[in-house]
Design an enzyme around this catalytic site. Sequence first.
Site, PDB file in Angstrom:
ATOM      1  N   LYS A  10       2.784  85.537 -52.540  1.00 17.09           N
ATOM      2  CA  LYS A  10       1.747  86.521 -52.217  1.00 17.09           C
ATOM      3  C   LYS A  10       2.171  87.923 -52.682  1.00 17.09           C
ATOM      4  O   LYS A  10       3.350  88.142 -53.000  1.00 17.09           O
ATOM      5  CB  LYS A  10       1.501  86.485 -50.711  1.00 17.09           C
ATOM      6  CG  LYS A  10       0.916  85.155 -50.210  1.00 17.09           C
ATOM      7  CD  LYS A  10       0.735  85.191 -48.694  1.00 17.09           C
ATOM      8  CE  LYS A  10       0.143  83.889 -48.168  1.00 17.09           C
ATOM      9  NZ  LYS A  10      -0.059  83.943 -46.692  1.00 17.09           N
ATOM     10  N   TYR A  50      -9.662  81.479 -49.053  1.00 22.00           N
ATOM     11  CA  TYR A  50      -9.475  81.520 -47.601  1.00 22.00           C
ATOM     12  C   TYR A  50     -10.779  81.268 -46.837  1.00 22.00           C
ATOM     13  O   TYR A  50     -10.902  81.694 -45.685  1.00 22.00           O
ATOM     14  CB  TYR A  50      -8.862  82.866 -47.192  1.00 22.00           C
ATOM     15  CG  TYR A  50      -7.370  82.950 -47.435  1.00 22.00           C
ATOM     16  CD1 TYR A  50      -6.504  81.981 -46.933  1.00 22.00           C
ATOM     17  CD2 TYR A  50      -6.821  84.006 -48.160  1.00 22.00           C
ATOM     18  CE1 TYR A  50      -5.129  82.050 -47.158  1.00 22.00           C
ATOM     19  CE2 TYR A  50      -5.442  84.090 -48.378  1.00 22.00           C
ATOM     20  CZ  TYR A  50      -4.602  83.101 -47.870  1.00 22.00           C
ATOM     21  OH  TYR A  50      -3.242  83.178 -48.081  1.00 22.00           O
ATOM     22  N   PHE A  58      -9.147  88.309 -38.521  1.00 19.92           N
ATOM     23  CA  PHE A  58      -8.238  88.862 -39.531  1.00 19.92           C
ATOM     24  C   PHE A  58      -8.716  88.622 -40.960  1.00 19.92           C
ATOM     25  O   PHE A  58      -8.020  88.988 -41.911  1.00 19.92           O
ATOM     26  CB  PHE A  58      -6.819  88.306 -39.333  1.00 19.92           C
ATOM     27  CG  PHE A  58      -6.699  86.795 -39.415  1.00 19.92           C
ATOM     28  CD1 PHE A  58      -6.632  86.153 -40.645  1.00 19.92           C
ATOM     29  CD2 PHE A  58      -6.641  86.022 -38.261  1.00 19.92           C
ATOM     30  CE1 PHE A  58      -6.507  84.769 -40.728  1.00 19.92           C
ATOM     31  CE2 PHE A  58      -6.508  84.637 -38.340  1.00 19.92           C
ATOM     32  CZ  PHE A  58      -6.452  84.006 -39.570  1.00 19.92           C
ATOM     33  N   ARG A  86       5.530  72.917 -47.730  1.00 19.65           N
ATOM     34  CA  ARG A  86       5.275  73.484 -46.385  1.00 19.65           C
ATOM     35  C   ARG A  86       6.576  73.554 -45.581  1.00 19.65           C
ATOM     36  O   ARG A  86       6.788  74.485 -44.817  1.00 19.65           O
ATOM     37  CB  ARG A  86       4.232  72.657 -45.634  1.00 19.65           C
ATOM     38  CG  ARG A  86       2.852  72.615 -46.295  1.00 19.65           C
ATOM     39  CD  ARG A  86       1.953  73.757 -45.985  1.00 19.65           C
ATOM     40  NE  ARG A  86       1.550  73.852 -44.607  1.00 19.65           N
ATOM     41  CZ  ARG A  86       0.666  74.757 -44.156  1.00 19.65           C
ATOM     42  NH1 ARG A  86       0.118  75.634 -45.011  1.00 19.65           N
ATOM     43  NH2 ARG A  86       0.351  74.813 -42.899  1.00 19.65           N
ATOM     44  N   THR A  92       3.726  79.455 -40.082  1.00 22.34           N
ATOM     45  CA  THR A  92       2.869  80.575 -40.492  1.00 22.34           C
ATOM     46  C   THR A  92       3.391  81.902 -39.954  1.00 22.34           C
ATOM     47  O   THR A  92       3.423  82.901 -40.676  1.00 22.34           O
ATOM     48  CB  THR A  92       1.429  80.334 -39.977  1.00 22.34           C
ATOM     49  OG1 THR A  92       0.980  79.077 -40.469  1.00 22.34           O
ATOM     50  CG2 THR A  92       0.488  81.433 -40.439  1.00 22.34           C
ATOM     51  N   ARG A 103       9.821  81.824 -45.049  1.00 22.05           N
ATOM     52  CA  ARG A 103       9.264  82.792 -44.100  1.00 22.05           C
ATOM     53  C   ARG A 103      10.287  83.173 -43.039  1.00 22.05           C
ATOM     54  O   ARG A 103      10.374  84.330 -42.622  1.00 22.05           O
ATOM     55  CB  ARG A 103       7.999  82.216 -43.473  1.00 22.05           C
ATOM     56  CG  ARG A 103       6.826  82.146 -44.461  1.00 22.05           C
ATOM     57  CD  ARG A 103       5.743  81.231 -43.948  1.00 22.05           C
ATOM     58  NE  ARG A 103       4.496  81.331 -44.708  1.00 22.05           N
ATOM     59  CZ  ARG A 103       3.465  80.508 -44.530  1.00 22.05           C
ATOM     60  NH1 ARG A 103       3.541  79.530 -43.626  1.00 22.05           N
ATOM     61  NH2 ARG A 103       2.364  80.657 -45.234  1.00 22.05           N
ATOM     62  N   ASN A 113       3.465  87.042 -45.072  1.00 23.06           N
ATOM     63  CA  ASN A 113       4.448  85.974 -44.868  1.00 23.06           C
ATOM     64  C   ASN A 113       4.894  85.318 -46.176  1.00 23.06           C
ATOM     65  O   ASN A 113       5.270  84.159 -46.218  1.00 23.06           O
ATOM     66  CB  ASN A 113       3.923  84.958 -43.849  1.00 23.06           C
ATOM     67  CG  ASN A 113       2.629  84.312 -44.282  1.00 23.06           C
ATOM     68  OD1 ASN A 113       2.140  84.573 -45.380  1.00 23.06           O
ATOM     69  ND2 ASN A 113       2.079  83.450 -43.453  1.00 23.06           N
ATOM     70  N   HIS A 116       2.148  81.070 -49.827  1.00 24.23           N
ATOM     71  CA  HIS A 116       1.099  80.134 -49.417  1.00 24.23           C
ATOM     72  C   HIS A 116       1.448  78.774 -49.994  1.00 24.23           C
ATOM     73  O   HIS A 116       1.925  78.684 -51.124  1.00 24.23           O
ATOM     74  CB  HIS A 116      -0.263  80.575 -49.981  1.00 24.23           C
ATOM     75  CG  HIS A 116      -1.313  79.501 -49.908  1.00 24.23           C
ATOM     76  ND1 HIS A 116      -2.044  79.277 -48.775  1.00 24.23           N
ATOM     77  CD2 HIS A 116      -1.706  78.565 -50.812  1.00 24.23           C
ATOM     78  CE1 HIS A 116      -2.867  78.246 -48.992  1.00 24.23           C
ATOM     79  NE2 HIS A 116      -2.676  77.808 -50.221  1.00 24.23           N
ATOM     80  N   GLU A 127      -7.832  73.913 -54.174  1.00 25.82           N
ATOM     81  CA  GLU A 127      -7.181  75.179 -54.539  1.00 25.82           C
ATOM     82  C   GLU A 127      -6.694  75.165 -55.991  1.00 25.82           C
ATOM     83  O   GLU A 127      -6.800  76.170 -56.695  1.00 25.82           O
ATOM     84  CB  GLU A 127      -6.012  75.455 -53.581  1.00 25.82           C
ATOM     85  CG  GLU A 127      -6.509  75.719 -52.159  1.00 25.82           C
ATOM     86  CD  GLU A 127      -5.379  75.801 -51.136  1.00 25.82           C
ATOM     87  OE1 GLU A 127      -4.197  75.663 -51.511  1.00 25.82           O
ATOM     88  OE2 GLU A 127      -5.700  76.004 -49.947  1.00 25.82           O
TER      89      GLU A 127
HETATM   90  P1  IDP Z   1      -0.728  78.918 -43.527  1.00 27.66           P
HETATM   91  O1  IDP Z   1      -0.678  79.971 -44.626  1.00 27.66           O
HETATM   92  O2  IDP Z   1       0.620  78.701 -42.890  1.00 27.66           O
HETATM   93  O3  IDP Z   1      -1.403  77.641 -43.963  1.00 27.66           O
HETATM   94  P2  IDP Z   1      -3.184  79.648 -42.063  1.00 27.66           P
HETATM   95  O4  IDP Z   1      -3.387  79.486 -40.597  1.00 27.66           O
HETATM   96  O5  IDP Z   1      -3.984  78.786 -42.997  1.00 27.66           O
HETATM   97  O6  IDP Z   1      -1.616  79.518 -42.333  1.00 27.66           O
HETATM   98  O7  IDP Z   1      -3.477  81.177 -42.393  1.00 27.66           O
HETATM   99  C1  IDP Z   1      -3.613  81.623 -43.718  1.00 27.66           C
HETATM  100  C2  IDP Z   1      -2.935  82.960 -43.856  1.00 27.66           C
HETATM  101  O8  IDP Z   1      -3.659  83.921 -43.080  1.00 27.66           O
HETATM  102  C3  IDP Z   1      -1.506  83.040 -43.296  1.00 27.66           C
HETATM  103  O9  IDP Z   1      -0.542  82.562 -44.189  1.00 27.66           O
HETATM  104  C4  IDP Z   1      -1.366  84.518 -43.029  1.00 27.66           C
HETATM  105  O10 IDP Z   1      -1.110  85.247 -44.239  1.00 27.66           O
HETATM  106  C5  IDP Z   1      -2.765  84.881 -42.549  1.00 27.66           C
HETATM  107  N1  IDP Z   1      -2.888  84.808 -41.076  1.00 27.66           N
HETATM  108  C6  IDP Z   1      -2.910  83.701 -40.288  1.00 27.66           C
HETATM  109  N2  IDP Z   1      -3.049  84.018 -38.993  1.00 27.66           N
HETATM  110  C7  IDP Z   1      -3.106  85.383 -38.961  1.00 27.66           C
HETATM  111  C8  IDP Z   1      -3.252  86.331 -37.880  1.00 27.66           C
HETATM  112  O11 IDP Z   1      -3.341  85.999 -36.711  1.00 27.66           O
HETATM  113  N3  IDP Z   1      -3.295  87.648 -38.260  1.00 27.66           N
HETATM  114  C9  IDP Z   1      -3.196  88.060 -39.562  1.00 27.66           C
HETATM  115  N4  IDP Z   1      -3.066  87.201 -40.579  1.00 27.66           N
HETATM  116  C10 IDP Z   1      -3.017  85.880 -40.288  1.00 27.66           C
END
Ligand code: IDP
Length: 135
Positions: A10, A50, A58, A86, A92, A103, A113, A116, A127
């Site tokens: 990212k 997304y 968010f 993963r 996450t 991470r 983080n 992805h 994707e």
């Molecule tokens: P993942 O990337 O581990 O699959 P997802 O729940 O699909 O996690 O969320 C996608 C991305 O959205 C996360 O990697 C992170 O960058 C962002 N994200 C997830 N939850 C939050 C939050 O509560 N606040 C801000 N950003 C979030």
Amino acid sequence: MTDRTLVLVKPDGVARGLVGEVVSRLEAKGLRLVAAELRTLTREVAEEHYGEHREKPFFGSLVEFITGGPLLALVVEGPRAVEAFRALAGATDPVKAAPGTIRGDFALEVQSNIVHGSDSAESAAREIGLFFPGL
Ligand code: IDP
């Protein structure tokens, strides 16, 4: 059986100079690079990528973040590639991610983080089609 997954370093990871670290870790694991491109996402592609988070509070901030600078898009392949990456990425929320994961080692905030990785074979196909049509 070889699977493919979409990995993104990212914009925070690119800005912090962590591209080599991420690629090194996934190559060391045994995953192979199939495609790689540094690019800045349009809002349209970011919102599509997304899409499942469209209703989340968010979402707007996430789209700003992911379009805020160049990212590295990768397609990688190997046995159970989705699950394998993963595991390398970690949870996450980087504070909950185990040390030793990307991470867990390099991030503190849930949005920024670093990486992805597709969360299922179905997501990976969608994707990869979005980022590398024709692959
Ligand atoms: P993942 O990337 O581990 O699959 P997802 O729940 O699909 O996690 O969320 C996608 C991305 O959205 C996360 O990697 C992170 O960058 C962002 N994200 C997830 N939850 C939050 C939050 O509560 N606040 C801000 N950003 C979030």
